[in-house]
Design a protein around this motif. Structure first.
Motif: not given
Ligand SMILES: [Zn+2]
Length: 159
Positions: A14-18, A37-40, A87-95
């Motif tokens: 859904e989100s990403a591919e290698i 921008k800012d989307e997780v 974001d290693t505080t929220r544990m989210q990979f964000v744009c």
């Protein structure tokens, strides 16, 4: 199927591919849809915590380097003009800017690494390229002002 396997499946479809470069064999992470921008892009977990950094880890403490899960996140490459942030505080990979479908996800390595184990000469090709990438500890004041950093790195930058 365990929840961990389910997570890999969802994130890769859904989100990403290698993508693997057929010549160099190097791996990159690409977007599979448009993100604002800012989307997780995805939540992540620490699969393990290592005392020393490797090319697969992100720093969260003085001697704490997390191995990312889903595994595909370890394929996100560096750019001096990044479109993403861990974001290693929220544990989210964000744009941190809009990302088109099919665009490569990149992040600024020093945003999450204080003093890198394996410095390298950047070839990102960006007009903003800062050249040798060694970690946040070595950045210019201009670069520190310009980039976003994890809470741990921000704390280190404040000294
Ligand atoms: Zn660069």
């Amino acid at each position: 199927m365990s929840s961990i396997e389910a997570l890999i499946d969802i994130d890769q479809t859904e989100s990403a591919e290698i993508r693997i470069d057929p010549i160099t064999g190097s791996r990159s992470l690409f977007s599979r849809k448009f993100f604002q921008k800012d989307e997780v892009i995805m939540d992540f977990l620490a699969k393990s915590v290592q005392p020393t950094p490797t090319y697969l880890t992100v720093q969260v403490g003085e001697s704490e380097h997390i191995e990312l899960f889903p595994d595909c996140l370890a394929c996100a490459n560096h750019s001096c003009d990044p479109n993403c942030f861990f974001d290693t505080t929220r544990m989210q990979f964000v744009c941190i800017k809009d990302v088109a479908e099919g665009e490569e996800f990149t992040f600024f390595y020093p945003s999450a690494e204080w003093d890198m184990d394996q410095p390298f000469d950047c070839t990102c090709g960006s007009e903003e390229c800062i050249g040798l990438i060694k970690g946040a500890k070595y950045l210019s004041v201009a670069s520190i002002r310009k980039y976003r950093f994890t809470d741990f790195i921000q704390m280190k930058l404040k000294g």
